[in-house]
Design an enzyme around this catalytic site. Structure first.
Site, PDB file in Angstrom:
ATOM      1  N   ARG A  41     -49.074  32.928 -82.754  1.00 12.90           N
ATOM      2  CA  ARG A  41     -49.704  33.289 -81.489  1.00 12.90           C
ATOM      3  C   ARG A  41     -49.361  34.743 -81.164  1.00 12.90           C
ATOM      4  O   ARG A  41     -48.249  35.205 -81.476  1.00 12.90           O
ATOM      5  CB  ARG A  41     -49.179  32.404 -80.350  1.00 12.90           C
ATOM      6  N   HIS A  60     -58.370  35.522 -85.292  1.00 10.06           N
ATOM      7  CA  HIS A  60     -57.810  34.183 -85.051  1.00 10.06           C
ATOM      8  C   HIS A  60     -58.544  33.146 -85.911  1.00 10.06           C
ATOM      9  O   HIS A  60     -59.044  32.139 -85.419  1.00 10.06           O
ATOM     10  CB  HIS A  60     -57.906  33.819 -83.559  1.00 10.06           C
TER      11      HIS A  60
HETATM   12  C1  OXD Z   1     -54.813  27.083 -83.260  1.00  8.21           C
HETATM   13  C2  OXD Z   1     -55.795  26.431 -84.127  1.00  8.21           C
HETATM   14  O1  OXD Z   1     -54.019  26.396 -82.627  1.00  8.21           O
HETATM   15  O2  OXD Z   1     -56.697  27.142 -84.615  1.00  8.21           O
HETATM   16  O3  OXD Z   1     -54.828  28.320 -83.182  1.00  8.21           O
HETATM   17  O4  OXD Z   1     -55.696  25.239 -84.353  1.00  8.21           O
END
Ligand code: OXD
Length: 335
Positions: free
Chosen positions: A250, A298
């Protein structure tokens, strides 16, 4: 009784089809079409609209369709009397393993430098370091990191893992103080025949020792009160000079200005960043154009509806039969 799908970002139709396959008898609904609220037993959520999870009196569980639950825990309307379950499935795990292997090999084999040399039309050879001398540190040693560790070990990298509390893995005590580049002995963290050994570090007291032997630091920890800003000026300075940072956990794990400063000073030779404090990453962020940074949006591991629906269906059956689900979140711990 019904399953209610709530997501501000996911296309419900892909999921409707998967659920029709794995749980054909269920009434699959999509928020805000809740039907009778007392009939809703399970919420299937990924980044649900704020406030949408409250007001279901007969909830059996909230099933997250991703690995991280920080977004849900930040919602004051998250029902706290129903179990919260994160997704632990093959799709996410395989995706994360692929990402970590790719990022580690990218830096290990100097592909970032060869890319820059190509731009200069420069033909020369960078001395190669053997895998056994490139120490990989996995910060956060849960399911995804353990899966990545198996594959890194198979490629010959010395691998260590840091976790908040020492992992109790059947048959393993955690191997300590291995010399860099030493052959990995079998058996210390022994979770399966294909995972010979990981050097285990735990808790704040072992963080500096862990960092000081991580040539490539891979962050996979959840974002909690305890991990907020964990990668900062002080901890980055503990890494070997010229280390690499890979963050697929994160953005909140890092102090981004400190990461930039470490890149500028050469303390970090490069970084692969998949997660950021603000997402989407703002156009003005210096990470976008930094020559030693790779930015991905991401996407290190994305939920694939096929394998995920199988796992969610399995957890629904487990909960209905009174068994604990896989991936139960400890609300106090935050993951
Ligand atoms: C996260 C996912 O938690 O992509 O980032 O599962």
């Amino acid at each position: 009784m019904s399953l209610l799908f709530i997501s501000s970002v996911e296309d419900p139709e892909r999921w409707r089809d998967e659920f029709a396959r794995v749980l054909p008898a269920e009434d699959f609904r999509v928020w805000p079409d809740t039907g009778p609220r007392e009939a809703v037993e399970f919420l299937l959520v990924w980044r649900p609209e704020r406030g949408s999870m409250k007001g279901f009196p007969n909830l059996k569980a909230i099933l997250n369709m991703g690995a991280g639950v920080d977004y849900l825990l930040a919602d004051p309307d998250l029902p706290r009397d129903a179990p919260l379950v994160r997704l632990v499935d093959k799709g996410l795990t395989d995706g994360m393993v692929e990402f970590v292997l790719h990022a580690v090999l990218h830096f290990h084999r100097d592909f970032h430098r060869y890319r820059a040399m190509q731009a200069r039309k420069e033909w020369s050879e960078i001395p190669q370091v053997e895998a056994g001398r490139r120490r990989i540190g996995l910060l956060g040693f849960g399911h995804l990191a353990q899966a990545a560790a198996r594959h890194l070990l198979a490629l010959g990298f010395p691998v260590s893992g840091w976790s908040r509390t020492r992992k109790k893995v059947p048959g393993g005590e955690g191997r300590q103080n291995q010399e860099p580049g030493a052959k990995i002995a079998a058996g210390s963290l022994n979770w399966g025949a294909s995972a010979p050994g990981v050097q285990a570090f735990a808790g704040a007291g072992e963080m500096d020792a862990f960092l000081s032997q991580s040539d490539i630091l891979v962050c996979l920890a959840p974002h909690t009160k305890e991990t907020e800003g964990l990668i900062n000026k002080r901890t980055l300075a503990r890494l070997p000079k010229g280390a690499y940072l890979v963050n697929a956990g994160r953005g909140g794990l890092t102090v981004e200005e400190d990461v930039l400063a470490a890149l500028e000073s050469g303390q970090l030779a490069g970084a692969w960043l998949d997660v950021f404090r603000t997402e989407p990453l703002p156009a003005a962020s210096p990470f976008w154009t930094h020559p030693n940074v790779i930015v991905t949006p991401h996407t290190a591991a994305v939920t694939l509806p096929g394998p995920a629906a199988l796992e969610l269906a399995d957890n629904i059956r487990r909960i209905r039969s009174g068994l604990p689900p896989n991936g139960l979140v400890d609300l106090g711990r935050g993951y």
